[in-house]
Write a protein that holds these residues in place. Structure first.
Motif, PDB file in Angstrom:
ATOM      1  N   PRO A   4      41.964 -30.592 -44.223  1.00 24.88           N
ATOM      2  CA  PRO A   4      43.211 -30.136 -43.616  1.00 24.88           C
ATOM      3  C   PRO A   4      43.366 -28.624 -43.769  1.00 24.88           C
ATOM      4  CG  PRO A   4      43.652 -31.060 -45.772  1.00 24.88           C
ATOM      5  CD  PRO A   4      42.183 -31.270 -45.503  1.00 24.88           C
ATOM      6  N   ALA A   5      44.229 -28.038 -42.966  1.00 20.90           N
ATOM      7  CA  ALA A   5      44.463 -26.592 -43.006  1.00 20.90           C
ATOM      8  C   ALA A   5      45.471 -26.251 -44.096  1.00 20.90           C
ATOM      9  CB  ALA A   5      44.946 -26.100 -41.647  1.00 20.90           C
ATOM     10  N   VAL A   6      45.082 -26.495 -45.338  1.00 24.80           N
ATOM     11  CA  VAL A   6      45.898 -26.140 -46.498  1.00 24.80           C
ATOM     12  C   VAL A   6      45.030 -25.367 -47.482  1.00 24.80           C
ATOM     13  CG1 VAL A   6      47.464 -28.117 -46.245  1.00 24.80           C
ATOM     14  CG2 VAL A   6      45.433 -28.338 -47.666  1.00 24.80           C
ATOM     15  N   THR A   7      45.649 -24.502 -48.256  1.00 23.02           N
ATOM     16  CA  THR A   7      44.878 -23.618 -49.131  1.00 23.02           C
ATOM     17  C   THR A   7      43.998 -24.369 -50.124  1.00 23.02           C
ATOM     18  OG1 THR A   7      46.796 -23.383 -50.580  1.00 23.02           O
ATOM     19  CG2 THR A   7      46.463 -21.678 -48.927  1.00 23.02           C
ATOM     20  N   ASP A   8      44.455 -25.509 -50.619  1.00 23.40           N
ATOM     21  CA  ASP A   8      43.639 -26.277 -51.577  1.00 23.40           C
ATOM     22  C   ASP A   8      42.327 -26.764 -50.982  1.00 23.40           C
ATOM     23  OD1 ASP A   8      45.634 -25.931 -53.427  1.00 23.40           O
ATOM     24  OD2 ASP A   8      46.437 -27.963 -53.250  1.00 23.40           O
ATOM     25  N   SER A   9      42.252 -26.843 -49.663  1.00 21.51           N
ATOM     26  CA  SER A   9      41.037 -27.355 -49.032  1.00 21.51           C
ATOM     27  C   SER A   9      39.872 -26.375 -49.151  1.00 21.51           C
ATOM     28  CB  SER A   9      41.295 -27.682 -47.562  1.00 21.51           C
ATOM     29  OG  SER A   9      41.477 -26.504 -46.796  1.00 21.51           O
ATOM     30  N   THR A  42      38.704 -20.216 -45.010  1.00 26.63           N
ATOM     31  CA  THR A  42      40.024 -19.587 -45.087  1.00 26.63           C
ATOM     32  C   THR A  42      40.577 -19.296 -43.696  1.00 26.63           C
ATOM     33  OG1 THR A  42      39.481 -18.641 -47.234  1.00 26.63           O
ATOM     34  CG2 THR A  42      41.287 -17.614 -46.031  1.00 26.63           C
ATOM     35  N   ASN A  43      39.714 -19.004 -42.736  1.00 22.93           N
ATOM     36  CA  ASN A  43      40.184 -18.673 -41.376  1.00 22.93           C
ATOM     37  C   ASN A  43      40.952 -19.812 -40.715  1.00 22.93           C
ATOM     38  OD1 ASN A  43      39.267 -16.056 -41.556  1.00 22.93           O
ATOM     39  ND2 ASN A  43      37.296 -16.523 -40.624  1.00 22.93           N
ATOM     40  N   PRO A  44      40.471 -21.056 -40.713  1.00 25.64           N
ATOM     41  CA  PRO A  44      41.283 -22.129 -40.119  1.00 25.64           C
ATOM     42  C   PRO A  44      42.600 -22.352 -40.864  1.00 25.64           C
ATOM     43  CG  PRO A  44      39.038 -22.898 -40.462  1.00 25.64           C
ATOM     44  CD  PRO A  44      39.145 -21.553 -41.089  1.00 25.64           C
ATOM     45  N   VAL A  45      42.584 -22.125 -42.162  1.00 28.52           N
ATOM     46  CA  VAL A  45      43.797 -22.314 -42.957  1.00 28.52           C
ATOM     47  C   VAL A  45      44.843 -21.254 -42.608  1.00 28.52           C
ATOM     48  CG1 VAL A  45      44.753 -22.277 -45.303  1.00 28.52           C
ATOM     49  CG2 VAL A  45      42.588 -23.460 -44.845  1.00 28.52           C
ATOM     50  N   ALA A  48      43.874 -20.206 -37.669  1.00 29.23           N
ATOM     51  CA  ALA A  48      43.858 -21.290 -36.677  1.00 29.23           C
ATOM     52  C   ALA A  48      44.904 -22.356 -36.997  1.00 29.23           C
ATOM     53  CB  ALA A  48      42.473 -21.919 -36.606  1.00 29.23           C
ATOM     54  N   ARG A  49      45.117 -22.584 -38.275  1.00 27.13           N
ATOM     55  CA  ARG A  49      46.064 -23.611 -38.734  1.00 27.13           C
ATOM     56  C   ARG A  49      45.757 -24.989 -38.152  1.00 27.13           C
ATOM     57  NH1 ARG A  49      51.323 -19.708 -38.632  1.00 27.13           N
ATOM     58  NH2 ARG A  49      50.563 -18.383 -40.307  1.00 27.13           N
ATOM     59  N   THR A  50      44.462 -25.301 -38.150  1.00 25.71           N
ATOM     60  CA  THR A  50      44.015 -26.615 -37.688  1.00 25.71           C
ATOM     61  C   THR A  50      43.097 -27.209 -38.747  1.00 25.71           C
ATOM     62  OG1 THR A  50      41.933 -25.955 -36.605  1.00 25.71           O
ATOM     63  CG2 THR A  50      43.963 -25.715 -35.311  1.00 25.71           C
ATOM     64  N   PRO A  51      42.937 -28.519 -38.745  1.00 26.20           N
ATOM     65  CA  PRO A  51      41.909 -29.104 -39.607  1.00 26.20           C
ATOM     66  C   PRO A  51      40.555 -28.497 -39.239  1.00 26.20           C
ATOM     67  CG  PRO A  51      43.253 -30.817 -38.606  1.00 26.20           C
ATOM     68  CD  PRO A  51      43.623 -29.532 -37.950  1.00 26.20           C
ATOM     69  N   TYR A  52      39.628 -28.532 -40.159  1.00 23.95           N
ATOM     70  CA  TYR A  52      38.308 -27.977 -39.879  1.00 23.95           C
ATOM     71  C   TYR A  52      37.238 -28.858 -40.489  1.00 23.95           C
ATOM     72  CZ  TYR A  52      38.850 -25.986 -44.588  1.00 23.95           C
ATOM     73  OH  TYR A  52      39.047 -25.814 -45.937  1.00 23.95           O
TER      74      TYR A  52
END
Length: 156
Positions: A4-9, A42-45, A48-52
């Motif tokens: 998911p697009a969260v920092t912990d990912s 980090t870029n999608p998070v 993009a704010r999308t899952p990756y």
């Protein structure tokens, strides 16, 4: 692995790449690949704010890591001031990777890089033109008395 697009990912992305490279008998590439996937995840998070989805493959003496997100916007290298806390990721990728690129897909894009299974022998080259002392000085804007004040407020 899809995240998911969260920092912990981002830390999960690093662990996944390290484990995948170990399983693929390419542990020599771990330091570079883990550093670079951290930048690309980090870029999608943030942007993009999308899952990756992260893919890892090993062919010959090269490891390839791809980060697919659902945004059609291409990342680009940027020039930031010394005190900027972002904007150096693609510069690092371009320096440490033996090759890298962006593949547009029907849904989004894949930003990928390749590194040697042996790792990069000159990992400091990415910041060779940066005045490290000036950078550190720019972040040293808290005087000693403020530091003492901050540390004295810690209670146990």
């Amino acid at each position: 692995m899809t995240l998911p697009a969260v920092t912990d990912s981002v830390s999960a992305a690093r662990r996944f790449v390290r484990e995948a490279l170990t399983d693929l008998d390419a542990a020599g590439a771990c330091d570079d690949a883990v550093t670079l996937v951290s930048e690309l995840a980090t870029n999608p998070v943030i942007h993009a704010r999308t899952p990756y989805t992260i893919t890892v493959s090993h062919e010959g003496d090269t490891v390839r890591v791809g980060v697919h997100d659902l945004s059609a916007v291409n990342p680009r290298r940027r020039a930031y001031g010394l005190d900027a806390t972002t904007g150096r990721g693609l510069r690092l990728v371009a320096t440490l990777a033996s090759s890298w690129g962006i593949d547009m897909e029907t849904e989004g894009k894949v930003v990928w890089f390749e590194v040697s299974c042996e790792g990069n022998q000159d990992a400091t080259a990415w910041y060779a033109d940066v005045d490290v002392e000036a950078l550190l000085t720019a972040f040293d804007d808290v005087d000693a008395s403020a530091r003492r004040s901050q540390s004295s407020t810690v209670t146990r």
